[in-house]
Design a protein around this motif. Structure first.
Motif, PDB file in Angstrom:
ATOM      1  N   ALA A  97       0.842  -1.196   0.000  1.00 39.10           N
ATOM      2  CA  ALA A  97       0.000   0.000   0.000  1.00 39.10           C
ATOM      3  C   ALA A  97       0.878   1.247   0.000  1.00 39.10           C
ATOM      4  CB  ALA A  97      -0.916  -0.022   1.218  1.00 39.10           C
ATOM      5  N   GLY A  98       0.314   2.331  -0.507  1.00 41.09           N
ATOM      6  CA  GLY A  98       1.061   3.586  -0.556  1.00 41.09           C
ATOM      7  C   GLY A  98       0.717   4.374  -1.794  1.00 41.09           C
ATOM      8  N   GLY A  99       1.383   5.493  -1.949  1.00 40.31           N
ATOM      9  CA  GLY A  99       1.124   6.389  -3.069  1.00 40.31           C
ATOM     10  C   GLY A  99       1.682   5.865  -4.383  1.00 40.31           C
ATOM     11  N   ASN A 100       1.161   6.412  -5.472  1.00 39.38           N
ATOM     12  CA  ASN A 100       1.615   6.090  -6.832  1.00 39.38           C
ATOM     13  C   ASN A 100       1.612   4.586  -7.084  1.00 39.38           C
ATOM     14  OD1 ASN A 100       2.395   6.732  -9.380  1.00 39.38           O
ATOM     15  ND2 ASN A 100       4.305   7.715  -8.805  1.00 39.38           N
ATOM     16  N   LEU A 101       0.489   3.976  -6.786  1.00 43.03           N
ATOM     17  CA  LEU A 101       0.377   2.523  -6.884  1.00 43.03           C
ATOM     18  C   LEU A 101       0.657   2.017  -8.294  1.00 43.03           C
ATOM     19  CD1 LEU A 101      -0.452  -0.154  -5.497  1.00 43.03           C
ATOM     20  CD2 LEU A 101      -2.814   0.352  -6.180  1.00 43.03           C
ATOM     21  N   GLN A 102       0.110   2.681  -9.304  1.00 49.05           N
ATOM     22  CA  GLN A 102       0.280   2.224 -10.682  1.00 49.05           C
ATOM     23  C   GLN A 102       1.757   2.228 -11.087  1.00 49.05           C
ATOM     24  OE1 GLN A 102      -2.545   4.718 -12.937  1.00 49.05           O
ATOM     25  NE2 GLN A 102      -3.701   2.855 -13.313  1.00 49.05           N
ATOM     26  N   ALA A 103       2.494   3.267 -10.715  1.00 48.81           N
ATOM     27  CA  ALA A 103       3.908   3.351 -11.079  1.00 48.81           C
ATOM     28  C   ALA A 103       4.707   2.247 -10.393  1.00 48.81           C
ATOM     29  CB  ALA A 103       4.469   4.725 -10.718  1.00 48.81           C
ATOM     30  N   ARG A 104       4.407   1.989  -9.127  1.00 48.70           N
ATOM     31  CA  ARG A 104       5.152   0.946  -8.407  1.00 48.70           C
ATOM     32  C   ARG A 104       4.802  -0.440  -8.945  1.00 48.70           C
ATOM     33  NH1 ARG A 104       3.797   0.353  -3.541  1.00 48.70           N
ATOM     34  NH2 ARG A 104       2.023   1.783  -3.383  1.00 48.70           N
ATOM     35  N   ALA A 105       3.543  -0.640  -9.325  1.00 50.50           N
ATOM     36  CA  ALA A 105       3.154  -1.920  -9.915  1.00 50.50           C
ATOM     37  C   ALA A 105       3.842  -2.128 -11.258  1.00 50.50           C
ATOM     38  CB  ALA A 105       1.638  -1.972 -10.087  1.00 50.50           C
ATOM     39  N   ARG A 106       3.962  -1.046 -12.040  1.00 54.06           N
ATOM     40  CA  ARG A 106       4.631  -1.139 -13.343  1.00 54.06           C
ATOM     41  C   ARG A 106       6.110  -1.497 -13.163  1.00 54.06           C
ATOM     42  NH1 ARG A 106       2.487   3.041 -15.216  1.00 54.06           N
ATOM     43  NH2 ARG A 106       4.043   4.558 -14.558  1.00 54.06           N
ATOM     44  N   THR A 107       6.764  -0.881 -12.172  1.00 56.77           N
ATOM     45  CA  THR A 107       8.175  -1.191 -11.908  1.00 56.77           C
ATOM     46  C   THR A 107       8.344  -2.656 -11.520  1.00 56.77           C
ATOM     47  OG1 THR A 107       8.657   1.082 -11.227  1.00 56.77           O
ATOM     48  CG2 THR A 107      10.157  -0.640 -10.457  1.00 56.77           C
ATOM     49  N   ALA A 108       7.474  -3.138 -10.635  1.00 58.31           N
ATOM     50  CA  ALA A 108       7.545  -4.545 -10.205  1.00 58.31           C
ATOM     51  C   ALA A 108       7.290  -5.484 -11.375  1.00 58.31           C
ATOM     52  CB  ALA A 108       6.533  -4.794  -9.086  1.00 58.31           C
ATOM     53  N   ARG A 109       6.367  -5.097 -12.244  1.00 57.99           N
ATOM     54  CA  ARG A 109       6.046  -5.929 -13.416  1.00 57.99           C
ATOM     55  C   ARG A 109       7.256  -6.063 -14.323  1.00 57.99           C
ATOM     56  NH1 ARG A 109       3.497  -4.122 -18.526  1.00 57.99           N
ATOM     57  NH2 ARG A 109       2.577  -5.924 -19.568  1.00 57.99           N
ATOM     58  N   TRP A 110       7.944  -4.948 -14.575  1.00 64.87           N
ATOM     59  CA  TRP A 110       9.090  -5.013 -15.481  1.00 64.87           C
ATOM     60  C   TRP A 110      10.259  -5.778 -14.870  1.00 64.87           C
ATOM     61  CZ3 TRP A 110       9.713  -4.839 -20.395  1.00 64.87           C
ATOM     62  CH2 TRP A 110       8.706  -4.273 -21.179  1.00 64.87           C
ATOM     63  N   GLU A 111      10.418  -5.689 -13.582  1.00 65.59           N
ATOM     64  CA  GLU A 111      11.468  -6.491 -12.933  1.00 65.59           C
ATOM     65  C   GLU A 111      11.165  -7.973 -13.111  1.00 65.59           C
ATOM     66  OE1 GLU A 111      11.476  -5.111  -8.924  1.00 65.59           O
ATOM     67  OE2 GLU A 111      12.688  -3.325  -9.363  1.00 65.59           O
ATOM     68  N   ALA A 112       9.901  -8.345 -12.956  1.00 66.88           N
ATOM     69  CA  ALA A 112       9.500  -9.753 -13.111  1.00 66.88           C
ATOM     70  C   ALA A 112       9.642 -10.206 -14.558  1.00 66.88           C
ATOM     71  CB  ALA A 112       8.062  -9.946 -12.638  1.00 66.88           C
ATOM     72  N   LEU A 113       9.272  -9.357 -15.501  1.00 63.59           N
ATOM     73  CA  LEU A 113       9.373  -9.720 -16.919  1.00 63.59           C
ATOM     74  C   LEU A 113      10.825  -9.886 -17.339  1.00 63.59           C
ATOM     75  CD1 LEU A 113       6.617  -7.414 -18.454  1.00 63.59           C
ATOM     76  CD2 LEU A 113       6.572  -9.920 -18.323  1.00 63.59           C
ATOM     77  N   ARG A 114      11.684  -9.015 -16.863  1.00 60.59           N
ATOM     78  CA  ARG A 114      13.115  -9.136 -17.225  1.00 60.59           C
ATOM     79  C   ARG A 114      13.722 -10.394 -16.618  1.00 60.59           C
ATOM     80  NH1 ARG A 114      13.291  -3.080 -17.113  1.00 60.59           N
ATOM     81  NH2 ARG A 114      13.565  -2.541 -19.315  1.00 60.59           N
TER      82      ARG A 114
END
Length: 227
Positions: A97-114
């Motif tokens: 939980a926290g601010g800028n949820l979409q940006a943090r989710a996008r960062t986590a997604r790209w780390e997982a994809l890489r």
């Protein structure tokens, strides 16, 4: 006079692959799949093209755990990948939980994809972004006061990322999904007016298109010219 038919999504994708050398022969591509229409259409189109263009293909989904239905959507993607004989993997990530949820989710997604791309030995990661996504992103950046450099968005080839649908409109994707009966799920958050992108997509862009029907094309050209 002979009737001309609009180009299909497959034709538009081949054109972008050729123009930007997105997938060299002998390379391997990991498709980022969410279960939504754009990524499922991308998986389908690349599966159709992989034999003729001689590249390997993998699919991977990332579950952020933000919606109860996300796991079922990836189940749908996994079944579709299996029907296309495309190896499929998935990663579950935790976004606190926290601010800028979409940006943090996008960062986590790209780390997982890489990480997944490295695991299967893929050279590139393909996403289903199309011309409408680019136009929306340009307008969002303008609304947020970015400078010219910040308008160079969603380029066809950006490091390890490729966007084969860069020449296609959302309507081209929707037509392909309907024509080929590509299974897909709809993320209800894409209609949530609390997100700026939702309002840009369903309010601002249609209003601008009423003044200039080619506004999406013009925004994309602006992004290209600033490269």
């Amino acid at each position: 006079m002979p009737r001309t038919h609009p180009p299909t999504l497959i034709t538009l994708t081949r054109a972008s692959l050729r123009a930007h050398a997105l997938i060299p022969r002998g390379s391997s591509v990991l498709v980022a799949v969410s279960g939504g229409p754009d990524s499922m259409a991308l998986l389908h189109v690349l599966a159709l093209l992989r034999g003729r263009l001689a590249f390997g293909l993998f699919a991977h989904g990332v579950d952020h755990g933000l919606r109860p239905s996300s796991s079922m959507e990836l189940d749908l993607a996994e079944r579709f990948a299996a029907s296309l004989d495309v190896p499929f993997g998935r990663t579950r990530v935790l976004v606190g939980a926290g601010g800028n949820l979409q940006a943090r989710a996008r960062t986590a997604r790209w780390e997982a994809l890489r990480a997944a791309s490295s695991h299967v030995g893929a050279d590139r990661i393909a996403t289903g972004h199309h011309a409408d996504d680019r136009a929306e992103t340009v307008l969002i950046r303008i609304l947020r006061g970015t400078g010219a450099r910040g308008l160079r968005v969603l380029q066809p080839h950006q490091g390890d990322r490729i966007r084969p649908f860069v020449y296609a409109r959302r309507s081209d994707v929707d037509a392909h999904v309907a024509r080929h009966r590509v299974p897909h799920a709809i993320d209800p958050s894409n209609r949530d007016p609390r997100f700026l992108r939702t309002r840009v997509r369903y309010e601002a862009i249609p209003a601008l298109e009423s003044l200039c029907p080619r506004v999406v094309e013009h925004f994309c050209r602006l992004a290209d010219d600033l490269c």
